[in-house]
Design an enzyme around this catalytic site. Structure first.
Site, PDB file in Angstrom:
ATOM      1  N   HIS A 105      29.516  41.097 102.710  1.00 51.49           N
ATOM      2  CA  HIS A 105      29.684  41.409 101.286  1.00 51.49           C
ATOM      3  C   HIS A 105      29.790  40.136 100.467  1.00 51.49           C
ATOM      4  O   HIS A 105      30.591  39.266 100.745  1.00 51.49           O
ATOM      5  CB  HIS A 105      30.930  42.269 101.054  1.00 51.49           C
ATOM      6  CG  HIS A 105      32.081  41.934 101.951  1.00 51.49           C
ATOM      7  ND1 HIS A 105      32.394  40.651 102.327  1.00 51.49           N
ATOM      8  CD2 HIS A 105      32.996  42.730 102.561  1.00 51.49           C
ATOM      9  CE1 HIS A 105      33.443  40.667 103.111  1.00 51.49           C
ATOM     10  NE2 HIS A 105      33.826  41.900 103.280  1.00 51.49           N
TER      11      HIS A 105
ATOM     12  N   GLY B 174      56.176  42.754 107.721  1.00 57.90           N
ATOM     13  CA  GLY B 174      55.823  41.461 107.127  1.00 57.90           C
ATOM     14  C   GLY B 174      56.050  41.468 105.635  1.00 57.90           C
ATOM     15  O   GLY B 174      55.599  42.374 104.938  1.00 57.90           O
TER      16      GLY B 174
ATOM     17  N   ILE C 154      51.009  39.779 100.802  1.00 60.38           N
ATOM     18  CA  ILE C 154      50.211  40.995 101.025  1.00 60.38           C
ATOM     19  C   ILE C 154      51.124  42.182 101.342  1.00 60.38           C
ATOM     20  O   ILE C 154      50.993  43.261 100.753  1.00 60.38           O
ATOM     21  CB  ILE C 154      49.175  40.764 102.146  1.00 60.38           C
ATOM     22  CG1 ILE C 154      48.139  39.726 101.703  1.00 60.38           C
ATOM     23  CG2 ILE C 154      48.483  42.073 102.541  1.00 60.38           C
ATOM     24  CD1 ILE C 154      47.130  39.317 102.768  1.00 60.38           C
TER      25      ILE C 154
ATOM     26  N   ALA D 299      51.246  43.701 108.097  1.00 67.10           N
ATOM     27  CA  ALA D 299      50.850  42.575 107.230  1.00 67.10           C
ATOM     28  C   ALA D 299      51.507  41.315 107.795  1.00 67.10           C
ATOM     29  O   ALA D 299      52.392  40.720 107.193  1.00 67.10           O
ATOM     30  CB  ALA D 299      51.296  42.844 105.792  1.00 67.10           C
TER      31      ALA D 299
ATOM     32  N   HIS E  42      56.403  31.028  69.393  1.00 65.02           N
ATOM     33  CA  HIS E  42      57.465  32.046  69.371  1.00 65.02           C
ATOM     34  C   HIS E  42      56.941  33.330  68.736  1.00 65.02           C
ATOM     35  O   HIS E  42      56.230  33.252  67.735  1.00 65.02           O
ATOM     36  CB  HIS E  42      58.651  31.533  68.567  1.00 65.02           C
ATOM     37  CG  HIS E  42      59.726  32.567  68.407  1.00 65.02           C
ATOM     38  ND1 HIS E  42      60.604  32.869  69.422  1.00 65.02           N
ATOM     39  CD2 HIS E  42      60.036  33.381  67.365  1.00 65.02           C
ATOM     40  CE1 HIS E  42      61.422  33.829  69.009  1.00 65.02           C
ATOM     41  NE2 HIS E  42      61.099  34.156  67.765  1.00 65.02           N
TER      42      HIS E  42
HETATM   43  C1  FAD Z   1      45.087  42.289 100.568  1.00 66.77           C
HETATM   44  C2  FAD Z   1      44.875  40.864 100.150  1.00 66.77           C
HETATM   45  C3  FAD Z   1      45.255  40.452  98.896  1.00 66.77           C
HETATM   46  C4  FAD Z   1      45.042  39.140  98.506  1.00 66.77           C
HETATM   47  N1  FAD Z   1      45.439  38.750  97.258  1.00 66.77           N
HETATM   48  C5  FAD Z   1      45.230  37.479  96.870  1.00 66.77           C
HETATM   49  C6  FAD Z   1      45.591  37.061  95.563  1.00 66.77           C
HETATM   50  O1  FAD Z   1      46.081  37.835  94.757  1.00 66.77           O
HETATM   51  N2  FAD Z   1      45.351  35.783  95.213  1.00 66.77           N
HETATM   52  C7  FAD Z   1      44.792  34.881  96.080  1.00 66.77           C
HETATM   53  O2  FAD Z   1      44.598  33.725  95.718  1.00 66.77           O
HETATM   54  N3  FAD Z   1      44.458  35.245  97.327  1.00 66.77           N
HETATM   55  C8  FAD Z   1      44.653  36.513  97.737  1.00 66.77           C
HETATM   56  N4  FAD Z   1      44.272  36.898  98.989  1.00 66.77           N
HETATM   57  C9  FAD Z   1      43.671  35.877  99.871  1.00 66.77           C
HETATM   58  C10 FAD Z   1      42.203  35.651  99.517  1.00 66.77           C
HETATM   59  O3  FAD Z   1      41.512  36.875  99.600  1.00 66.77           O
HETATM   60  C11 FAD Z   1      41.613  34.618 100.449  1.00 66.77           C
HETATM   61  O4  FAD Z   1      42.391  33.447 100.407  1.00 66.77           O
HETATM   62  C12 FAD Z   1      40.199  34.267 100.051  1.00 66.77           C
HETATM   63  O5  FAD Z   1      39.360  35.409 100.075  1.00 66.77           O
HETATM   64  C13 FAD Z   1      39.626  33.214 100.993  1.00 66.77           C
HETATM   65  O6  FAD Z   1      38.334  32.899 100.609  1.00 66.77           O
HETATM   66  P1  FAD Z   1      37.262  32.371 101.655  1.00 66.77           P
HETATM   67  O7  FAD Z   1      36.040  32.071 100.858  1.00 66.77           O
HETATM   68  O8  FAD Z   1      37.846  31.298 102.478  1.00 66.77           O
HETATM   69  O9  FAD Z   1      37.006  33.567 102.664  1.00 66.77           O
HETATM   70  P2  FAD Z   1      36.681  35.111 102.496  1.00 66.77           P
HETATM   71  O10 FAD Z   1      36.943  35.621 101.145  1.00 66.77           O
HETATM   72  O11 FAD Z   1      37.347  35.758 103.643  1.00 66.77           O
HETATM   73  O12 FAD Z   1      35.104  35.172 102.724  1.00 66.77           O
HETATM   74  C14 FAD Z   1      34.525  34.811 103.930  1.00 66.77           C
HETATM   75  C15 FAD Z   1      33.161  35.452 104.020  1.00 66.77           C
HETATM   76  O13 FAD Z   1      32.494  34.947 105.166  1.00 66.77           O
HETATM   77  C16 FAD Z   1      31.747  35.982 105.761  1.00 66.77           C
HETATM   78  N5  FAD Z   1      31.507  35.625 107.153  1.00 66.77           N
HETATM   79  C17 FAD Z   1      32.419  35.446 108.133  1.00 66.77           C
HETATM   80  N6  FAD Z   1      31.808  35.064 109.273  1.00 66.77           N
HETATM   81  C18 FAD Z   1      30.494  35.014 109.015  1.00 66.77           C
HETATM   82  C19 FAD Z   1      29.350  34.689 109.791  1.00 66.77           C
HETATM   83  N7  FAD Z   1      29.454  34.331 111.062  1.00 66.77           N
HETATM   84  N8  FAD Z   1      28.141  34.740 109.201  1.00 66.77           N
HETATM   85  C20 FAD Z   1      28.012  35.101 107.889  1.00 66.77           C
HETATM   86  N9  FAD Z   1      29.059  35.420 107.113  1.00 66.77           N
HETATM   87  C21 FAD Z   1      30.281  35.364 107.667  1.00 66.77           C
HETATM   88  C22 FAD Z   1      32.645  37.204 105.581  1.00 66.77           C
HETATM   89  O14 FAD Z   1      31.882  38.397 105.651  1.00 66.77           O
HETATM   90  C23 FAD Z   1      33.227  36.963 104.194  1.00 66.77           C
HETATM   91  O15 FAD Z   1      32.469  37.580 103.183  1.00 66.77           O
HETATM   92  C24 FAD Z   1      44.449  38.211  99.396  1.00 66.77           C
HETATM   93  C25 FAD Z   1      44.044  38.628 100.658  1.00 66.77           C
HETATM   94  C26 FAD Z   1      44.241  39.948 101.032  1.00 66.77           C
HETATM   95  C27 FAD Z   1      43.806  40.378 102.390  1.00 66.77           C
END
Ligand code: FAD
Length: 468
Positions: free
Chosen positions: A42, A184, A188, A272, A447
């Site tokens: 996605h 947890g 989250i 969590a 304010h």
């Molecule tokens: C329920 C929940 C609530 C959250 N709320 C917050 C918040 O309010 N604020 C905040 O800052 N953070 C929040 N986070 C954390 C935040 O979602 C992550 O820190 C952030 O998405 C990390 O970004 P990223 O780009 O490192 O990875 P991700 O967003 O995890 O994206 C990684 C992508 O890599 C793709 N991928 C993985 N392996 C492969 C592969 N081998 N080949 C091709 N594609 C691959 C995956 O499909 C995914 O789309 C929350 C997390 C959760 C679970």
């Protein structure tokens, strides 16, 4: 290379289209580099599809529900106040979908090649993608791995999607929990506890450490606990869930506190307990990268020690937050393009929890500042002393500021209360500009605003608070 595949070459290949990956791709493209991004599931990653955005959309529903219940306080009347969980979830999924399409649009706009499929790194500078149609081989001098993370599963506490949920199940729940256990108390866990508790689930939170939200300042944790307990949440700290017995529509949790195990029944459990990085099966170790408990070891510039291989976001060191991931994406893209960006300072990454009341912080807690040897000055200001907070009917909360007594440097800020996730950016900018108490005291705050509490908290640290 595999038979029948053509090798396409780019300046940069990004693996993973979460906030780290897609922002890195955009910045690299802005700097004139040819960019491909590979994504298996996605656009927008966990953040847009299963994390930040859909949770905040749901939490907005519970916040409005709570406000409707308080209608009388504002001279309004509302009867038959109820919720439709299916409709709440439908809205959350629609918002996630809207932003997911927005990322695809941004890729097109920036002429970034999107390859949908599962990536591996078979050799230095090479990415192999398994797509619906077979394999595709790509090459680039620079590869940015942004594969993110997934829910960590503990043995015996594994999710089954029915009785025991991860965050994904909690975002697409099969039912409204009646009696909910959240294991947890990080951001989250607490956000889901707050959402379901506000909608009426009898909610228990179990935390192994001696306080909830253990990364926050101890005073804020204690404030949050008191507030959640006033909302009828049960909080068990210094406690572990040893075992879950799954029956028909019921889970018996064996919860150990101070060496004594007690059994409690729930109809739903949300686990969590942290995250595991998606770093296995990529071939990173064979290339020479080091992995520590699933997270790739990198330096402050997200370098792995392997030429042209960078790892950003949740796949490497914390804090595991979307804005940290995207900022690292910008930094690495600029480095690849020959720039000299600053390293991301983890102490300047704000953390926000969108529970009720909200929590936000940046920098050192009071205890961390003391432990680091600083002689400190601490200021506090309560929401009840702020005109706007009273006008809003949001008098629960406080703003706490920690300064280095010698230099006046702003070491940290910690807040709990309405909209503090919006207020924290004032301190974030302050830290980035290396502000001191003097600058903050000189600033004129509008304010009536909640932001005036930031000012008052700073004034309090220096014995000059006005409205208290
Ligand atoms: C329920 C929940 C609530 C959250 N709320 C917050 C918040 O309010 N604020 C905040 O800052 N953070 C929040 N986070 C954390 C935040 O979602 C992550 O820190 C952030 O998405 C990390 O970004 P990223 O780009 O490192 O990875 P991700 O967003 O995890 O994206 C990684 C992508 O890599 C793709 N991928 C993985 N392996 C492969 C592969 N081998 N080949 C091709 N594609 C691959 C995956 O499909 C995914 O789309 C929350 C997390 C959760 C679970």
């Amino acid at each position: 290379m595999g038979e029948g595949t053509t090798l396409k070459t780019f300046d940069v290949i990004v693996v993973g289209a979460g906030p780290g990956g897609y922002v890195a791709a955009i910045r690299a493209a802005q700097l004139g580099l040819s960019v491909a991004i590979v994504e298996r599931e996605h656009m927008g990653g966990i953040c847009l599809n299963w994390g930040c955005i859909p949770t905040k959309t749901m939490l907005r529903s519970s916040e409005v529900f709570h406000l409707m219940q308080r209608a009388g306080e504002f001279g309004l009347s509302a009867t038959g106040i109820d919720f439709d969980l299916e409709a709440v979830i439908k809205r959350s999924r629609a918002v996630a979908k809207q932003l997911n399409s927005g990322v695809s649009h941004l890729m097109k706009k920036n002429k970034i090649t999107v390859v949908m499929g599962e990536a591996t790194l078979p050799a230095r500078g090479k990415v192999r993608v398994t797509t619906d149609k077979g394999t595709e081989d790509l090459s680039a001098d620079n590869i940015i791995v942004a594969t993110g993370a997934r829910a960590r599963e503990l043995p015996g506490l594994e999710a089954d999607g029915d009785l025991v949920w991860t965050y994904k199940h909690a975002l697409m729940p099969p039912r409204m929990p009646k009696k909910l256990l959240v294991i947890g108390s990080g951001a989250i866990g607490i956000e889901f506890a707050s959402f379901y508790n506000t909608l009426g689930a009898e909610t228990t939170v179990v935390e192994v450490q001696d306080r909830i939200l253990p990364v926050e300042d101890a005073e804020i944790s204690a404030f949050a606990r008191k507030s959640f307990e006033a909302q009828k949440m049960t909080i068990r700290t210094n406690s572990t869930v040893k075992k879950l017995d799954r029956g028909k529509g019921r889970v018996t949790a064996h919860i150990e506190t101070d060496g004594k195990v007690q059994k409690h029944d729930f109809d739903t459990v949300i686990s969590a307990v942290g995250i595991t990085a998606n770093t296995e099966n990529l071939g990173l170790e064979a290339l020479g990268a080091k992995i520590d408990r699933s997270f790739v070891v990198t330096d402050a510039y997200c370098r792995t020690g392997v030429d042209g291989l960078y790892v950003i976001g949740d796949a490497t060191n914390g804090p595991w937050l979307a804005h940290k991931a995207s900022h690292e994406g910008v930094m690495v893209a600029e480095m690849i393009a020959g720039g000299k960006p600053h390293a991301v300072d983890p102490d300047s990454i704000a953390g926000c929890t969108y529970c009720q009341p909200q929590i936000a912080s940046v920098g050192l807690t009071e205890a961390q500042a003391r432990d680091a040897g600083f002689d400190i000055k601490v200021g506090r200001f309560p929401f009840i002393g702020n005109g706007k907070a009273i006008a809003l009917g949001e008098t629960e909360g406080m703003v706490k500021t920690v300064f280095d007594a010698k230099t006046g440097a702003l070491l940290g800020a910690h807040m709990i209360g309405a909209e503090v996730t919006e207020l924290i950016q004032g301190y974030v900018v302050g830290r980035q500009l290396e502000t001191t108490e003097e600058d903050l005291m000189q600033a004129v705050f509008p304010h009536p605003t909640l932001s005036e509490m930031m000012h008052e908290s700073v004034l309090d640290a220096y014995g000059r608070v006005i409205h208290m």
